[in-house]
Scaffold this active site. Structure first.
Site, short mmCIF file in Angstrom:
data_model
loop_
_atom_site.label_atom_id
_atom_site.label_comp_id
_atom_site.label_asym_id
_atom_site.label_seq_id
_atom_site.Cartn_x
_atom_site.Cartn_y
_atom_site.Cartn_z
N PRO A 102 -13.84 39.11 13.49
CA PRO A 102 -13.18 39.00 12.18
C PRO A 102 -13.91 38.02 11.27
O PRO A 102 -14.71 37.20 11.73
CB PRO A 102 -11.78 38.48 12.54
CG PRO A 102 -11.61 38.75 13.99
CD PRO A 102 -12.97 38.68 14.59
N PRO A 103 -13.65 38.08 9.97
CA PRO A 103 -14.29 37.12 9.05
C PRO A 103 -13.88 35.69 9.35
O PRO A 103 -12.76 35.42 9.78
CB PRO A 103 -13.77 37.57 7.67
CG PRO A 103 -13.32 38.98 7.85
CD PRO A 103 -12.84 39.08 9.27
N GLY A 104 -14.80 34.76 9.14
CA GLY A 104 -14.50 33.35 9.28
C GLY A 104 -14.50 32.83 10.69
O GLY A 104 -14.04 31.71 10.94
N LYS B 222 -19.76 33.49 12.85
CA LYS B 222 -20.90 34.30 13.29
C LYS B 222 -22.20 33.82 12.66
O LYS B 222 -23.20 33.56 13.35
CB LYS B 222 -20.64 35.77 12.95
CG LYS B 222 -19.41 36.35 13.61
CD LYS B 222 -19.23 37.82 13.31
CE LYS B 222 -18.89 38.08 11.85
NZ LYS B 222 -17.60 37.53 11.46
N THR B 223 -22.20 33.69 11.34
CA THR B 223 -23.44 33.28 10.66
C THR B 223 -23.78 31.83 10.94
O THR B 223 -24.95 31.48 11.15
CB THR B 223 -23.30 33.50 9.15
OG1 THR B 223 -22.95 34.87 8.89
CG2 THR B 223 -24.60 33.20 8.43
N SER C 18 0.22 50.88 21.76
CA SER C 18 0.68 49.79 22.62
C SER C 18 2.17 49.50 22.50
O SER C 18 2.71 48.73 23.29
CB SER C 18 -0.11 48.51 22.30
OG SER C 18 0.09 48.13 20.95
N LYS D 217 -1.93 38.83 21.77
CA LYS D 217 -0.51 39.19 21.89
C LYS D 217 0.23 38.17 22.74
O LYS D 217 1.36 37.77 22.42
CB LYS D 217 -0.38 40.58 22.50
CG LYS D 217 -0.89 41.69 21.57
CD LYS D 217 -0.83 43.05 22.24
CE LYS D 217 -1.32 44.15 21.30
NZ LYS D 217 -1.31 45.49 21.93
#
Length: 807
Positions: free
Chosen positions: A363-365, A368-369, A685, A728
């Site tokens: 996900p963003p944030g 990764k970078t 699910s 979850k």
């Protein structure tokens, strides 16, 4: 100047004045001009009738030589009339007549006088074969030396050829060639002419070798000078021609500058040859006549600007890399281990290990970078980044042909040029945002870039020459792999970045975000200190994300408002608690699911997963008098609707086991609702959750409020595994639930769950629906006879319509 008559017969020993010489040795049968400056030497010349003896000083630096300072063998010379000079010195011409040996000194003042013995030279009266042979060798060598040494006049060879005897030849050559005083004296003392000639052959041979080497060096220098002068002459002609044609001198200067850059840059042979060809082609172009000059010059400059051999040395210290990664990022242990494994293997295997092609998916944030940048710092490599979001043109990757106006290399090589090395850490950011249209498919163009078997000879359309990308360490980032071609995914090692848990966000905020925002906003820790309670409150009620970007923004807002109060010298909360945060951030923006206050019929705690993490999702089931219509609400996707149909079919098939009368399904409509209707939901699910709610509603049996569950259901009641178990479970833990029902086949996924959560949670692993009901319902099923719900007078048409569509 008239010379003294021929040498008369001399006794075995005779007395004669002595003329000391400095840096000069006079040989028999040679004429030598001498400059006389010392008073004692002048008196010796004046006292001499026609002859005197020349002896050379051993030390030329002595101003007045004593008898012991002179060599013992000299030359009897005849002298001419001295010629007085204006400066008080005199010049006299002497001619060597015979070798003499000093017997004893007779007088030291006012000038030197000694007794001498004439030395007879063996073999001087007749010519022997050995003497003749050595004389010819000397003459041949002297001929070669004269030809090589410009300082010797050609007439000297004529004089040497006309020598009356080899003895005279030896003395003449010794007097003519350039020798040291010690070497001349050594030749003078050799009375035997054969020995003297042999010594000369050695000396002449060495001089010939030296002169030949000097001549060779001179020829090379002259050749280079001639070449340079020729090029200068041609360039002057070219400049004159260009001036006549109206061309600028800057064109020639530009070509010269390009050649100089190419000479200084360490280019591979193939590239150097291409550059030289292009520069030669450019030099023949007329900038006033053809527009290709700019295109050609730009192409050459690109070839010279790109790094072809420049690279950085990798730092392969595993412990240092681990320290840097831990300092920069909290958590992400599996990803850090993979990077450290690469560094360790690279240290052991060296260049044999190919650089990995990593794909960070999450996900963003989630960092990764920034993690890629930390890896570059660990290895000591340059960090370069290229964003692929919205790229639709294949030429963005491979470049344009030079035939197009304004053509440039692709962004891959443009970024490599900015990095300045052939082995940077190259981040292809947002690779899942690539597009495709009539201009080509950029994702397909990346197949060659990210293939270790092909990228060593990557061909950009603009360069039209192979470029080595195999030394680049590639890192791609994506939020999802759904849109990527399978062939491209197959070339990369996919590493998933899970969303941060609440505890991880708390640690990241405390270690990194808060100190950074305090520093950026110019305040100190004594002005603002955020407690764990306050940070947890921000995480829960002001952010809803998998990463920490919004959390960083909220902390920055608190820091800015504090900075304003500090700058205005106003009082402020230095340690704000959770109840005071609304003064900084406003009212809470988000909420999270909490456990119900009491057990209820038809209401089950389900859990959901998104990129922002996990959350509780209450599933509600109500029976309404009707004709057996199933109504589904809550923005359910197709898969989730199918799960509801499956759960209903399972409940109808198991009526006998749960004591449900079949007429209930015919006389009641069933409404299944998922909370938060504005949020789209999908996935299988929630299957066991909806089945449990249906059985609870049909049997009037309450469901435990402290139980949450997840799992897919089949028509036979089997429970199948699902995804996102970690998030979850954390959502249920955060909501205060301590009993969690999960598919037995998901047991392997518990390794990703924090240990502190597993220790306090009662995890029930099930594979059949009956086991779910046993743990979820409050006690056994109460009644096998469920009466139909009372029929209402009027049912809204809209509800019926929704029911029919769902059916």
């Amino acid at each position: 100047m008239a010379m003294v008559p021929a040498l008369p017969d001399l006794p075995a020993e005779f007395e004669c004045p002595v003329l000391p010489l400095v840096d000069t040795v006079v040989f028999p049968n040679s004429m030598v001009p001498l400059n006389i400056g010392r008073e004692r030497s002048m008196r010796a010349i004046e006292s001499a009738t026609a002859f005197l003896v020349t002896l050379t000083q051993k030390d030329p630096t002595l101003s007045e030589a004593k008898p012991s300072d002179l060599y013992g063998i000299g030359t009897l010379v005849s002298i001419g009339r001295p010629l007085r000079m204006p400066d008080g010195t005199a010049s006299v011409l002497v001619q060597g007549r015979s070798r003499v040996r000093l017997v004893e000194w007779l007088q030291a003042t006012p000038f030197l006088v000694g007794r001498f013995q004439k030395l007879s030279e063996e073999g001087s009266g007749k010519s022997t074969a050995a003497l003749e042979a050595v004389g010819r060798a000397v003459l041949a060598l002297f001929d070669q030396v004269v030809q090589l040494d410009d300082r010797l006049p050609e007439e000297s060879l004529v004089y040497a050829s006309n020598a009356e005897s080899p003895r005279d030849l030896a003395d003449y050559v010794a007097q003519t060639i350039e020798l040291s005083v010690a070497a001349r004296q050594e030749l003078l003392e050799l009375v035997d002419p054969v020995a003297r000639l042999r010594k000369l052959t050695i000396i002449l041979g060495k001089q010939r070798e030296v002169l030949e080497l000097e001549d060779k060096i001179h020829e090379q220098v002259q050749s280079e000078m001639d070449k340079g002068q020729r090029e200068m002459f041609l360039r002057e002609q070219m400049r004159a021609i260009q001036t006549e044609l109206g061309e600028s001198e800057t064109d020639a200067q530009s070509v010269t500058a390009l050649r100089e850059r190419a000479r200084k840059k360490n280019l591979p042979n193939v590239i150097a040859a291409r550059v030289e060809d292009e520069i030669s082609r450019l030099s023949r172009m007329n900038s006033m006549m053809t527009p290709e000059v700019g295109i050609s010059r730009s192409y050459i400059e690109w070839l010279l600007d790109l790094p072809w051999t420049e690279q950085t040395m990798d730092h392969l210290d595993v412990s240092h890399a681990a320290q840097v990664l831990n300092e920069r990022h909290f958590g992400l242990e599996k990803i850090k281990d993979r990077i450290l494994e690469y560094i360790a293997v690279r240290k052991l295997a060296g260049e044999r290990l190919r650089s990995p092609i990593l794909c960070f998916v999450g996900p963003p944030g989630t960092g990764k970078t920034s993690l890629a940048r930390a890896i570059a710092d660990c290895l000591g490599r340059k960090f370069v980044r290229m964003s692929l979001g919205g790229v639709r043109d294949e030429a963005e990757i491979r470049g344009h042909r030079r035939t197009y106006v304004g053509a440039l290399p692709g962004r891959i090589l443009q970024t490599i040029k900015r990095g300045g090395t052939i082995n940077p850490l190259f981040v292809l950011d947002e690779i899942d945002k690539l597009g495709e249209d009539f201009r080509g498919d950029p994702a397909s163009a990346l197949l060659e870039v990210l293939d270790p078997e092909q990228n060593s000879e990557f061909e950009d359309h603009y360069l039209d020459i192979a470029y080595d990308l195999s030394k680049v360490m590639w890192v791609t980032t994506a939020n999802s792999l759904f849109n990527l071609p399978s062939a491209l995914v197959d070339r990369m090692e996919v590493i998933e970045f899970p969303g941060y848990t609440e505890e991880e966000k708390l640690q990241i905020a405390r270690r990194y975000l808060v100190p950074r925002q305090l520093d950026q906003n110019g305040i100190v820790a004594t002005d603002l200190s955020l407690t764990d309670e306050a940070l947890r409150h921000i995480i829960r009620f002001y952010t809803y994300e998998a990463g920490v970007r919004n959390l960083d923004r909220e902390i920055a807002q608190v820091a800015r408002k504090t900075a304003r109060r500090v700058a205005e010298h106003k009082s402020h909360a230095k340690r704000p608690v959770a109840s005071q945060l609304h003064k900084f951030l406003g009212p809470p923006q988000f909420d999270f699911g909490m456990m119900e206050a009491q057990d209820q019929v038809g209401v089950v705690n389900g859990v959901t997963w998104s990129e922002a993490g996990g959350d509780l999702l209450a599933i509600e089931v109500r029976l309404i008098a009707g004709k057996g219509v199933l109504t589904l609400t809550g923005s359910l996707g197709e898969v989730m609707q199918e799960s509801a149909q499956t759960a209903l079919s399972y409940a109808r098939a198991e009526v006998a086991n749960y004591g449900i009368l079949p007429k209930v399904f015919e006389k009641n409509d069933i409404h299944i609702h998922a909370a938060e209707s504005a949020v789209p939901k999908d996935g299988p699910s929630a299957g066991i959750t909806m089945a449990t709610a249906l059985v609870s509603a049909l049997t009037k049996t309450a469901v435990r409020r402290d139980v949450a569950m997840t799992g897919e259901i089949t028509l036979r009641g089997h429970v199948l595994p699902i995804g996102g178990l970690r998030d979850k479970l954390l959502a249920a833990y955060r909501a205060g639930i301590r009993t969690f029902i999960l598919p037995k086949k998901n047991e392997k996924d518990l390794e990703e769950v924090p240990r502190q959560v597993i220790r306090v949670m009662n995890l029930i692993k099930v594979s059949e629906m009956k086991d779910v009901l046993k743990h979820a319902l409050v006690g056994p099923i109460k009644s096998a006879k469920v009466k139909p719900a009372p029929r209402t007078k009027k049912i809204k048409a809209s509800v019926k319509a929704v029911g029919r569509r769902a059916k």
